[in-house]
Design an enzyme around this catalytic site. Structure first.
Site, mmCIF file in Angstrom:
data_model
loop_
_atom_site.group_PDB
_atom_site.id
_atom_site.type_symbol
_atom_site.label_atom_id
_atom_site.label_comp_id
_atom_site.label_asym_id
_atom_site.label_seq_id
_atom_site.Cartn_x
_atom_site.Cartn_y
_atom_site.Cartn_z
ATOM 1 N N GLU A 16 -4.955 10.630 0.174
ATOM 2 C CA GLU A 16 -3.532 10.284 0.129
ATOM 3 C C GLU A 16 -2.748 11.183 -0.820
ATOM 4 O O GLU A 16 -1.591 11.479 -0.582
ATOM 5 C CB GLU A 16 -3.384 8.818 -0.299
ATOM 6 C CG GLU A 16 -1.999 8.284 -0.069
ATOM 7 C CD GLU A 16 -1.918 6.772 -0.191
ATOM 8 O OE1 GLU A 16 -2.812 6.087 0.342
ATOM 9 O OE2 GLU A 16 -0.965 6.282 -0.808
ATOM 10 N N ASP A 19 -5.761 5.474 0.397
ATOM 11 C CA ASP A 19 -5.976 4.174 -0.259
ATOM 12 C C ASP A 19 -6.182 3.096 0.806
ATOM 13 O O ASP A 19 -5.513 3.122 1.842
ATOM 14 C CB ASP A 19 -4.745 3.795 -1.096
ATOM 15 C CG ASP A 19 -4.512 4.796 -2.218
ATOM 16 O OD1 ASP A 19 -5.446 5.536 -2.541
ATOM 17 O OD2 ASP A 19 -3.387 4.836 -2.733
ATOM 18 N N TYR A 74 -8.452 0.463 -7.940
ATOM 19 C CA TYR A 74 -7.183 0.536 -7.212
ATOM 20 C C TYR A 74 -6.233 -0.564 -7.695
ATOM 21 O O TYR A 74 -6.586 -1.747 -7.665
ATOM 22 C CB TYR A 74 -7.466 0.391 -5.709
ATOM 23 C CG TYR A 74 -6.247 0.636 -4.872
ATOM 24 C CD1 TYR A 74 -5.624 1.873 -4.895
ATOM 25 C CD2 TYR A 74 -5.718 -0.362 -4.066
ATOM 26 C CE1 TYR A 74 -4.492 2.097 -4.139
ATOM 27 C CE2 TYR A 74 -4.590 -0.138 -3.306
ATOM 28 C CZ TYR A 74 -3.988 1.096 -3.345
ATOM 29 O OH TYR A 74 -2.864 1.331 -2.606
#
Lengths: 86, 691
Positions: free
Chosen positions: B9, B110, B320
């Protein structure tokens, strides 16, 4: 083209420039403030037996927690501009 | 040799993935100007490219700046978009070129709705739909070497279609709502001559603004009510203690005066109660709680906290961050992480405490769950670069919260003594922390200790005085960014990733001011009021909460493209009538928004008064056709709609006289050496009479 109807002076709230609510001298917000001010007086009388309307207005007006629109309504009442009067 | 293209990403994630999956080191290959990481892993040639956020966005298929707009398409991000980056075109070309040479494309963005959609759009538009068959999906929560290798080996054989469809659905609904409502509001302003401001409102912005406007109304119409608080000051062994009136707030002046009259010099201890309570450690952070705590402790804004935590994630220091979970699953090696943290000087003592408490530490579980990611936790990776002030604070907060969640409970004892003074009961309270427990590791929660005297039941205590104080009820407090985030979370408004951004947009549109004590501006109140009148459904919490619920439910099930289209169509169906109402009331809305003092500026030459409304008549030029004509200034405010045509050739000069037939101004036109006088009213009765 849609025509905008400019509110005449007698259609405006006696305190601000918003449109009056129907059958009221006040706009939506000042009408709500006036109603809360009236119901507040009933509650005050339960708590402080001998308080008069004018004393109540004085105390509430000078209180730091009082809302802005409530103060404006009180100022209007003192100038003679309030519900029931024109 | 099998060749694989991995799409990350962001650049930093691409680098981490490339190094994690390298057997013999990483090379940087330049495709055009775009760097691509190349490496080999288990006999496979790996290329790691990266998107830079959203490379594709929704745009209007055709038509100008109008509403309603329902025809949409996905297109490469343009300079008008907030996510635009100058290198987007080159990046797409580089990905397309490498894609033609590989056997498999792995989406390693992600693992959430946005990440899945970014990966899908890159495969679909940069590489082509035929590549869907050879696309797969890597799923991970931290960018550590071990987890990335595991995620690569166990990657899904297809793209995560339900999540992608859910992402498309959210983008489409939000775009259609946002663009149409914002244009409707902005065009209302333009209709009354305000061409400067752009207003916006959307599916989440609307209910959030309404929430704040309602609080503003409550505060502005608050009538304080009197109440009284009584307390007795008692002396025990030369030390003064304060006992509060047991009945709480006193709501009658009579009663307050009665208590004030107490003259008794002694209080009798009627009853003593002692309660020992244990408070479990707080669970590890989810994003909302991290943002709230960062704001409470360090006054770091939620948007900044998200930005910092994403940076820490890309440095593989934390997991994350866009997660709603407050739980760490058993599959995560908690002990290993804590051991690694123990190697850092600043956490050595804390880690020692944890292992003294338990050989196999286990974090407590909170209520929040998220099927995609665990709670935010440190990875234990060494901090190689020096973290700046706020970055260090957020990292430290996450580490301490994670460690605290593995430690023992805090134990405190609360003691209450009931004192009788002339038949009135007062309470003497004491709080003592017996064991600080997790508070030693996460010392950001304030627990005030209050000493309790050595007294027994039946004992007589000396009363110094009884105080009665008159107080007034306060209005509900204004929201600050932290409390607003919490409220939005409770109401299901927005997502963990979008809430902070929504609040910032409301500030940037000048609907709100003062982030520490949020006030709704006059403009914010007007927007909320107008929408409440015309389309209350847009401001309703239910609408946006239902959409979020549908998205959350469907992303974990099988959401097909057809089903998505049906849901989008159903959701935006209600918008049609709302937009019609707004169109019909355009002038009224615009007029209410600009206020009474607003005077729009019109570029034009005045020629005299309009006989219809009295405003100035102006000679203006059409932006579109460049032709000149007469318009009444009253048209900008909706008071008048007079326009008149003019001869397009020749020099026009006003005569400062009016027509005796209709009252319109007279003009003179000079062309080819000749001058003639005419009335500006095309339907002037004088013209019919051939005068």
């Amino acid at each position: 083209m849609h025509k905008y109807k400019v509110p005449r002076q007698e259609e405006k709230c006696v305190i601000c420039d918003r449109l009056r609510e129907s059958e009221s001298l006040y706009c939506k917000y000042h009408r709500l403030a006036y109603e809360r001010l009236k119901s507040g007086y009933n509650e005050w009388r339960k708590r402080k037996k001998n308080i008069t309307w004018s004393k109540y207005l004085d105390v509430v007006y000078n209180n730091k927690y009082t809302g802005k629109w409530i103060k404006e309504v009180i100022e209007g009442i003192r100038r003679g501009k309030h519900e029931g009067k024109t | 040799m099998r060749r694989i293209l991995i799409i990350a990403e962001k650049p930093s994630a691409a680098k981490k993935i490339a190094y994690a999956l390298s057997d013999k080191g990483v090379r940087i290959v330049k495709v055009g100007k775009t760097p691509i990481y190349a490496t080999t892993f288990k006999g496979q040639q790996i290329y790691v490219a990266y998107a830079m956020g959203h490379l594709y966005n929704i745009v209007q298929k055709s038509g100008g700046w109008i509403f309603p707009v329902y025809n949409i398409k996905w297109e490469r991000t343009s300079p008008k978009d907030r996510s635009y980056n100058e290198r987007i075109k080159e990046t797409i070309q580089a990905i397309a070129k490498i894609a033609r040479e590989v056997d498999e494309i792995v989406v390693a963005c992600d693992y959430d709705i946005e990440g899945s959609l970014i990966g899908y759009n890159v495969v679909k538009y940069a590489c082509g739909e035929k590549y869907f068959k050879k696309s797969s999906r890597m799923i991970f929560s931290t960018l550590t070497r071990n987890e990335l290798r595991k995620a690569f080996d166990r990657r899904l054989k297809t793209l995560d279609w339900p999540v992608i469809e859910a992402g498309k659905m959210r983008h489409e609904i939000d775009w259609i709502f946002g663009i149409n409502l914002s244009r409707a509001l902005t065009l209302s302003l333009r209709r009354v001559g305000d061409r400067e401001r752009i207003l916006s409102i959307g599916r989440v912005q609307g209910p959030t603004l309404k929430l704040l406007a309602e609080r503003e109304i409550d505060i502005n119409t608050h009538v304080p009510l009197p109440y009284w608080k009584a307390r007795a000051i008692v002396e025990i062994n030369g030390v003064k203690y304060v006992a509060e009136y047991a009945g709480g707030n006193i709501e009658s002046e009579e009663k307050a005066l009665e208590i004030k009259k107490i003259r008794d010099k002694y209080a009798t201890v009627k009853k003593i109660e002692r309660k020992v309570t244990k408070e479990r450690p707080p669970p590890p952070f989810n994003l909302g709680e991290l943002q709230r705590e960062a704001y409470r402790i360090y006054r770091i804004s939620p948007g900044k906290t998200l930005e910092i935590s994403e940076k820490l994630y890309l440095q593989a220091l934390i997991s994350y961050p866009r997660t709603g979970s407050e739980q760490i699953p058993d599959s995560i090696d908690v002990k290993g992480i804590i051991e690694k943290l123990g190697e850092m000087r600043e956490y050595r003592d804390l880690v020692q405490k944890i292992f003294e408490h338990s050989k196999r530490p286990k974090p407590v579980k909170g209520k929040g769950t998220d099927p995609a990611h665990p709670a935010i936790h440190p990875t234990g990776e060494k901090v190689n670069i020096k973290l700046s002030g706020n970055d260090r604070k957020i990292y430290d907060l996450i580490v301490r919260r994670f460690l605290a969640s593995c430690y023992r409970s805090m134990t405190k004892s609360e003691t209450r003594a009931l004192l009788d003074i002339e038949g009135h009961l007062f309470v003497l309270k004491g709080v003592e922390i017996i064991d600080h427990g997790w508070l030693k590791i996460y010392p950001f929660k304030k627990v005030t200790e209050k000493p309790f005297p050595r007294i027994v039941e039946g004992m007589k205590l000396k009363v110094i005085r009884v105080e009665v104080e008159e107080k007034y009820t306060k209005p509900k407090p204004r929201y600050n960014v932290r409390s607003l985030l919490k409220k939005m979370e409770n109401l299901g408004l927005g997502t963990k990733a979008t809430r902070a951004e929504i609040i910032e947009i409301l500030f940037s549109r000048r609907y709100l001011e003062n982030p520490n004590n949020i006030e709704v501006t006059d403009l914010g109140m007007k927007v909320s009021e107008i929408l409440s009148k015309i389309c209350p459904e847009i401001l309703s919490v239910e609408l946006t909460r239902n959409v979020e619920q549908i998205i959350d439910e469907l992303k974990s099930e099988y959401l097909t493209s057809e089903y998505r289209k049906v849901i989008v169509a159903n959701t935006v169906l209600g918008l049609y009538s709302v937009l019609s109402k707004m169109k019909k009331n355009e002038i009224n809305i615009g007029q209410s928004l600009v206020g009474k003092d607003f005077k729009p500026h019109v570029e034009g030459k005045p020629i005299g008064r309009c006989p219809v409304c009295g405003n100035q008549l102006l000679i203006v030029r059409s932006k579109k056709t460049k032709k000149r004509f007469i318009v009444c200034y009253g048209r900008t405010t909706g008071e008048c709609d007079v326009t008149q045509p003019l001869p397009q050739k020749g020099r026009i000069r006003p005569l400062h006289e009016t027509c005796k037939y209709c009252g319109y101004p007279l003009l003179a036109c000079v062309s080819k050496g000749k001058e003639w006088v005419f009335c500006t009213n095309i339907r002037c009765p004088g013209k019919r009479k051939n005068v």
